[in-house]
Write a protein that holds these residues in place. Structure first.
Motif, short mmCIF file in Angstrom:
data_model
loop_
_atom_site.label_atom_id
_atom_site.label_comp_id
_atom_site.label_asym_id
_atom_site.label_seq_id
_atom_site.Cartn_x
_atom_site.Cartn_y
_atom_site.Cartn_z
N ARG A 12 27.31 50.02 32.79
CA ARG A 12 26.45 51.24 33.03
C ARG A 12 26.42 52.34 31.85
O ARG A 12 25.38 53.18 31.99
CB ARG A 12 27.13 52.11 34.20
CG ARG A 12 27.21 51.17 35.50
CD ARG A 12 28.09 51.84 36.59
NE ARG A 12 29.21 52.51 35.74
CZ ARG A 12 29.92 53.35 36.49
NH1 ARG A 12 29.40 54.14 37.53
NH2 ARG A 12 31.32 53.72 35.85
N GLY A 13 27.20 52.46 31.04
CA GLY A 13 26.99 53.37 29.98
C GLY A 13 27.25 54.70 30.45
O GLY A 13 26.71 55.85 29.68
N SER A 14 28.03 55.17 31.31
CA SER A 14 28.50 56.35 31.68
C SER A 14 29.26 57.20 30.47
O SER A 14 29.03 58.38 30.22
CB SER A 14 29.65 56.48 32.86
OG SER A 14 30.81 55.43 32.87
N LEU A 19 28.70 60.88 25.38
CA LEU A 19 28.47 60.85 23.87
C LEU A 19 27.01 61.57 23.57
O LEU A 19 26.92 62.13 22.78
CB LEU A 19 28.58 59.52 23.28
CG LEU A 19 30.23 59.08 23.37
CD1 LEU A 19 30.28 57.80 22.98
CD2 LEU A 19 30.93 60.16 22.42
N ILE A 20 26.02 60.93 24.15
CA ILE A 20 24.74 61.25 23.84
C ILE A 20 24.37 62.89 24.14
O ILE A 20 23.72 63.63 23.61
CB ILE A 20 23.43 60.31 24.60
CG1 ILE A 20 23.59 58.90 24.14
CG2 ILE A 20 21.99 61.10 24.77
CD1 ILE A 20 22.78 57.96 24.82
N LYS A 21 24.92 63.24 25.31
CA LYS A 21 24.85 64.72 25.50
C LYS A 21 25.59 65.47 24.50
O LYS A 21 25.19 66.42 24.19
CB LYS A 21 25.68 64.77 27.07
CG LYS A 21 25.29 66.25 27.52
CD LYS A 21 25.73 66.44 28.79
CE LYS A 21 25.71 67.88 29.34
NZ LYS A 21 25.97 68.16 30.66
N ALA A 22 26.78 65.22 24.39
CA ALA A 22 27.68 65.94 23.59
C ALA A 22 26.73 65.70 21.98
O ALA A 22 26.72 67.08 21.29
CB ALA A 22 28.95 65.37 23.14
N ALA A 23 26.29 64.91 21.55
CA ALA A 23 25.46 64.84 20.28
C ALA A 23 24.19 65.67 20.23
O ALA A 23 23.86 66.10 19.26
CB ALA A 23 25.12 63.41 19.99
N SER A 24 23.76 66.18 21.45
CA SER A 24 22.51 67.08 21.54
C SER A 24 22.90 68.50 20.84
O SER A 24 21.94 69.08 20.51
CB SER A 24 21.98 66.91 22.63
OG SER A 24 22.62 67.50 23.78
N LYS A 39 25.33 42.72 26.37
CA LYS A 39 24.69 42.09 28.08
C LYS A 39 23.16 42.70 28.15
O LYS A 39 23.00 43.70 28.14
CB LYS A 39 25.57 42.42 29.23
CG LYS A 39 26.77 41.78 29.05
CD LYS A 39 27.61 42.01 30.31
CE LYS A 39 29.06 41.27 30.03
NZ LYS A 39 29.82 41.92 31.56
N ALA A 40 22.13 41.74 28.28
CA ALA A 40 20.64 41.96 28.52
C ALA A 40 20.49 43.00 29.59
O ALA A 40 19.43 43.70 29.58
CB ALA A 40 19.71 41.17 28.27
N ASP A 41 21.09 42.72 30.69
CA ASP A 41 20.99 43.49 31.86
C ASP A 41 22.00 44.77 32.07
O ASP A 41 22.26 45.21 33.37
CB ASP A 41 21.30 42.66 33.11
CG ASP A 41 22.72 42.06 33.18
OD1 ASP A 41 23.52 41.95 32.29
OD2 ASP A 41 22.75 41.41 34.16
N ALA A 42 22.52 45.16 31.30
CA ALA A 42 23.67 46.27 31.11
C ALA A 42 22.56 47.44 31.73
O ALA A 42 21.62 47.77 30.92
CB ALA A 42 24.11 46.83 29.90
N PRO A 43 22.91 48.26 32.78
CA PRO A 43 22.21 49.45 33.07
C PRO A 43 22.21 50.50 32.00
O PRO A 43 21.13 51.27 32.04
CB PRO A 43 22.79 49.78 34.39
CG PRO A 43 23.39 48.64 34.89
CD PRO A 43 23.90 47.89 33.68
N GLY A 44 23.32 50.73 31.06
CA GLY A 44 23.18 51.65 30.18
C GLY A 44 22.12 51.63 29.36
O GLY A 44 21.60 52.75 28.48
N LEU A 45 21.31 50.35 29.11
CA LEU A 45 20.53 50.36 28.09
C LEU A 45 19.28 51.27 28.25
O LEU A 45 18.49 51.80 27.73
CB LEU A 45 19.92 48.94 28.01
CG LEU A 45 21.06 48.03 27.16
CD1 LEU A 45 20.32 46.39 27.36
CD2 LEU A 45 21.17 48.33 25.65
#
Length: 104
Positions: A12-14, A19-24, A39-45
């Motif tokens: 999922r990429g929670s 991390l993306i939010k902190a890097a902003s 995994k190609a179907d990872a929702p986090g992508l």
């Protein structure tokens, strides 16, 4: 100059989103340059793409138990994108000692 970071995910990429939010933040010492999933179907992508971060899929399944083979392809991608630091954001695959030592 900010360090180029790749986040490795498997689902999922929670953690990745945090991390993306902190890097902003302006004073954050790094930029999230790439998200890689095994995994190609990872929702986090999709979550990474929605945040404007480049994504890449390197499927681990075709490598079976050949961790070194998977890591060679992964390392080539990291090098190609000029990555200086990797973060494991829910990445559910074990690395070899050699790969870990290279990123120590």
């Amino acid at each position: 100059m900010k360090r180029r970071v790749a986040i490795l995910i498997s689902g999922r990429g929670s953690n990745m989103v945090a991390l993306i939010k902190a890097a902003s933040a302006r004073d954050f010492p790094a930029e999230i340059s790439l998200v890689i999933s095994n995994k190609a179907d990872a929702p986090g992508l999709e979550r990474a793409r929605a945040s404007g971060v480049n994504t890449l899929v390197i499927e681990s399944k075709p490598f079976g138990k050949d961790r070194a083979g998977f890591e060679a392809v992964l390392q080539a991608a990291l090098d190609q994108h000029g990555i200086e630091l990797i973060c494991l954001g829910g990445f559910m695959r074990l690395f070899t000692a050699e790969f870990t030592k290279a990123w120590y």
